[in-house]
Scaffold this active site. Structure first.
Site, PDB file in Angstrom:
ATOM      1  N   ARG A  37     -76.746  32.792  34.169  1.00  0.00           N
ATOM      2  CA  ARG A  37     -76.435  31.984  33.001  1.00  0.00           C
ATOM      3  C   ARG A  37     -75.189  31.117  33.179  1.00  0.00           C
ATOM      4  O   ARG A  37     -75.230  29.919  32.983  1.00  0.00           O
ATOM      5  CB  ARG A  37     -76.252  32.878  31.774  1.00  0.00           C
ATOM      6  CG  ARG A  37     -76.140  32.110  30.480  1.00  0.00           C
ATOM      7  CD  ARG A  37     -75.952  33.026  29.282  1.00  0.00           C
ATOM      8  NE  ARG A  37     -76.982  34.037  29.203  1.00  0.00           N
ATOM      9  CZ  ARG A  37     -76.979  35.037  28.327  1.00  0.00           C
ATOM     10  NH1 ARG A  37     -75.974  35.152  27.475  1.00  0.00           N
ATOM     11  NH2 ARG A  37     -77.949  35.912  28.297  1.00  0.00           N
ATOM     12  N   HIS A  83     -87.944  29.372  31.249  1.00  0.00           N
ATOM     13  CA  HIS A  83     -86.663  29.772  30.648  1.00  0.00           C
ATOM     14  C   HIS A  83     -86.902  30.299  29.232  1.00  0.00           C
ATOM     15  O   HIS A  83     -86.870  29.538  28.263  1.00  0.00           O
ATOM     16  CB  HIS A  83     -85.731  28.552  30.613  1.00  0.00           C
ATOM     17  CG  HIS A  83     -84.275  28.890  30.451  1.00  0.00           C
ATOM     18  ND1 HIS A  83     -83.540  29.532  31.423  1.00  0.00           N
ATOM     19  CD2 HIS A  83     -83.413  28.671  29.424  1.00  0.00           C
ATOM     20  CE1 HIS A  83     -82.300  29.683  31.015  1.00  0.00           C
ATOM     21  NE2 HIS A  83     -82.197  29.175  29.791  1.00  0.00           N
ATOM     22  N   TYR A 127     -87.422  12.796  18.702  1.00  0.00           N
ATOM     23  CA  TYR A 127     -87.118  11.359  18.657  1.00  0.00           C
ATOM     24  C   TYR A 127     -86.728  10.791  20.019  1.00  0.00           C
ATOM     25  O   TYR A 127     -86.731   9.576  20.190  1.00  0.00           O
ATOM     26  CB  TYR A 127     -85.975  11.083  17.674  1.00  0.00           C
ATOM     27  CG  TYR A 127     -86.282  11.463  16.245  1.00  0.00           C
ATOM     28  CD1 TYR A 127     -87.360  10.905  15.581  1.00  0.00           C
ATOM     29  CD2 TYR A 127     -85.491  12.380  15.578  1.00  0.00           C
ATOM     30  CE1 TYR A 127     -87.645  11.253  14.265  1.00  0.00           C
ATOM     31  CE2 TYR A 127     -85.765  12.740  14.259  1.00  0.00           C
ATOM     32  CZ  TYR A 127     -86.844  12.175  13.611  1.00  0.00           C
ATOM     33  OH  TYR A 127     -87.121  12.524  12.323  1.00  0.00           O
TER      34      TYR A 127
END
Length: 744
Positions: A37, A83, A127
């Site tokens: 991570r 993931h 968007y």
């Protein structure tokens, strides 16, 4: 069904000490955080989430020259296939890879709103659209040639790369930051052309040390530019140890205006500083009058950064103005360096510049060897097929006859022409239209070319020198594509020596003008222009009245003593004007709401004050000891639980007179009081009940004075009756002493 009961527990349990159980489980969590991570891999410079994002985009065929896809589709694929974490976290990570002000060499080409340098968040993923950049494609060159190992994804349904082949040292080129369990990393971005120069120098001279590498990589190169003012020796030491920091300043210039006026224009701000927050901070400093040389600040930025700073006067020195801003806001900051990375994908270690570049070069060599072996296997397979094609071409009629007449032509072909199974299968899989292409010369030409390539690969695998030479050639190609001469490849962050401007006293920057300081009982303060009559009729808020009024100058510093025992410092120039009712002192300093203003006076160097609490404790303090540099003030008089500071009076004379709430007066020599910088002090007068009412200092030979109820000044010269030892009870006050038990 048997009636016998089964005593065996359904869920067998084990017992172990809580300390060991917690330790083992937390260690697993810590290792997972470190490896999967927070810390980047030194080989490709990526954390798992970034690696998976780029690999998923490759699988979606989002090349740098192709079309865009919705970011929601990309983050959804990453989450579903590789993931299994929140889609918001994945999208945030992808958006950062597309931000040109965050990444020196963006790995994602974004279309739409991906955030701004002002700190605005990206638009929702439905968007925006994205695809890979050429730099991201360079990181993945060789994935199809077995350059790296693959592993199963989280549910075992697909494969993902453990690390990317990485054609350039992305760890240093784009930098990284992260916080794991018990460790952290912070690597600023660098210039790719300089990094490749350093890599090629290491290839030519493997024993090159960090000092020589720093000559080639002189410091970070931030996407937002700026100017590094860190000393050269400090930079060398940081790269040698892997820990350190760099002082980074904004880039600015002076623009000349009409009539001799000028303004400062900031064109580049330090890395990761939000422009809007920076301007807010400068405006706060301006409002608080902490930068008296600054007159105004404006943001005139469009596509580029343009922050305009107007001086208060054209006579101000620009270097002095910027020096004050550098000290008080993020126009200058320190970027830390902590090269804590996973060297082999598993082991975290703080590395030097040389070790990080060495890890990248070793990874490139390993990838070159694997790609070469993979190509050898492909060539051997093709050579085998070509040899079968040549046999088929020489015996074309017989081959066609066997295929037409035999039910199982493969074993017949293998037996008659001594073909391998691969060769026979290739001949059988040929289409009829390919027969016209079976020309002996073409087959032999391809065969010879592959033999030459095979020999070259075998020489490469056998000679380490040739391997490093090939890596150097590949790096040179990358440098041509992304280096100094490529668009956006030139260094953006400059170097300069830090010009340290002397700390000029505030008084030297302010025009010296007379003012009259007025402070009300409720703590509203203002400065009237000029020296007005101290008995002038002034307006105050309803329910408020005047308390302090005295003449001063704009260059004076004012001391405020609170009932909490703290001193606060104001400047005459920072006081609000006298047109309105002023401003509360509590907005200017951190005076608590429950604390009252005990005294307000002008600071004069060398003066001394008598401080006392309601409990009757006190001491002498020098004015020089109580000047505060911050809003929080400086503690002087320490108080008991229920006590308050009630007195701060300028010392003059040789004796102290104290009066309690019980109207008893005590006079003792001033020499019996200690001079301290901070403390509870000593007992001034003893009380059976009540506490201190007032105290003053005076010259014994001149007598003790006070004002009687009629306002007349009375002086008592014979004080024998009231003179005693400090901390004694004293005697009742003389006839005519004020009923409020105060000397003034």
């Amino acid at each position: 069904m048997s009636d016998a009961t089964d005593d065996t527990p359904r869920h067998p349990t084990t017992s172990e000490p809580l300390r060991r159980a917690l330790g083992e489980r937390y260690l697993q969590y810590a290792l997972s955080t470190i490896m999967h991570r927070a810390l980047p891999d030194a080989r490709d410079g990526l954390k798992p989430v970034h690696r998976r994002i780029l690999y998923a985009m490759r699988e979606l065929r989002l090349s740098s020259t192709g079309g865009f896809r919705k970011s929601a589709k990309i983050s959804g694929d990453v989450m579903g296939n590789y993931h299994p974490h929140g889609d918001a976290a994945i999208y945030d990570a992808m958006a950062r890879l597309a931000q040109p002000f965050a990444m020196r060499y963006p790995l994602v080409d974004g279309q739409g709103n991906f955030g701004s340098i002002d700190g605005d968040n990206p638009a929702a993923p439905r968007y925006t659209e994205a695809r890979m950049t050429a730099a991201a494609e360079a990181l993945m060159e060789g994935l199809a040639e077995n350059a790296v190992d693959f592993r199963p994804n989280y549910d075992g349904t697909q494969q993902e790369p453990e690390v990317l082949p990485a054609a350039f040292p992305n760890l240093l080129a784009n930098g990284a930051s992260g916080i794991a369990v018990g460790m952290a990393t912070n690597i600023p971005p660098h210039n790719l052309g300089e990094l490749i120069d350093a890599c090629r120098a290491l290839i030519d001279t493997p024993e090159l040390d960090d000092a020589a590498l720093v000559d080639l990589v002189p410091g970070p190169d931030f996407p937002t530019g700026g100017v590094l003012v860190e000393p050269r020796e400090s930079i060398r030491e940081a790269y040698r140890t892997g820990r350190g920091g760099f002082r980074l300043r904004a880039r600015w210039e002076v623009e000349q205006l009409a009539r001799g006026t000028w303004q400062v224009v900031v064109t580049e701000i330090p890395y990761q500083v939000q422009k809007s927050r920076l301007i807010e901070k400068i405006a706060e400093l301006l409002q608080a009058r902490k930068i008296p040389l600054l007159g105004d600040v404006r943001d005139e930025s469009a596509e580029d950064v343009r922050i305009v700073l107007e001086p208060r006067s054209k006579n101000v020195d620009p270097e002095m103005l910027m020096g004050m801003l550098f000290r008080n806001c993020d126009l200058e900051l320190r970027v830390s360096l902590n090269m804590n990375v996973l060297i082999d994908g598993r082991t975290p270690r703080v590395c030097s510049l040389r070790e990080v570049l060495g890890a990248f070069l070793d990874h490139r060599r390993e990838g070159l060897l694997r790609r070469s072996r993979h190509r050898l296997e492909k060539i051997d397979h093709r050579l085998e097929v070509l040899e079968g094609y040549i046999v088929a071409f020489l015996n074309l009629d017989r081959v066609i006859e066997i295929i037409r007449n035999e039910d199982e032509p493969r074993p017949v072909l293998m037996a008659e022409f001594e073909l391998s199974e691969v060769q026979a299968e290739a001949i059988l899989n040929m289409r009829l239209r390919s027969l016209r292409r079976l020309e002996e010369m073409e087959l032999k030409r391809e065969h010879e070319a592959l033999l030459v390539e095979r020999a070259d690969l075998e020489d490469l695998l056998a000679d380490e020198g040739r391997q490093w030479a090939r890596i150097g050639e590949e790096l040179a190609e990358v440098q041509t594509k992304f280096g100094r001469d490529a668009p956006g490849g030139a260094r953006r962050t400059g170097f300069a020596e830090a010009v340290e401007v002397e700390e000029v006293p505030l008084e030297a920057m302010i025009d010296r003008e007379p003012i009259t300081v007025v402070c009300s009982k409720m703590g509203w303060i203002r400065a009237m222009k000029g020296h007005i009559a101290l008995d002038s009729q002034l307006k105050f808020k309803d329910g408020d009245e005047g308390r302090f009024i005295f003449h001063a100058e704009t260059t004076d510093r004012l001391l405020v003593f609170g009932s909490n025992g703290r001193f606060y410092t104001l400047t005459g120039a920072s006081l609000p004007g006298g047109r309105g009712m002023g401003e509360p002192v509590r907005l200017m300093v951190d005076l608590p709401n429950e604390a009252e203003i005990v005294a307000l006076m002008i600071y004069r160097a060398g003066e001394k004050f008598l401080l006392a609490s309601s409990a009757g404790d006190g001491f002498i303090v020098s004015a020089d000891e109580v000047v505060a540099q911050t809003r929080t003030g400086k503690q002087a008089l320490n108080l008991r639980a229920s006590a308050q500071a009630v007195l701060c009076r300028k010392v003059s004379g040789d004796h102290v007179a104290v009066v309690g709430q019980n109207r008893k007066v005590l006079v003792f020599p001033l020499a019996e009081l200690p001079e301290m910088a901070r403390g509870k002090g000593v007992r001034l007068q003893k009380y059976k009940d009540g506490g201190l009412s007032d105290a003053t200092t005076f010259t014994l030979s001149e007598g003790l004075s006070w004002k009687d109820p009629a306002g007349r000044t009375r002086t008592e010269h014979d004080l024998t009756e009231w003179i005693g030892k400090r901390a004694s009870a004293g005697r009742m006050a003389p006839r005519g002493f004020p009923r409020d038990n105060r000397f003034t």
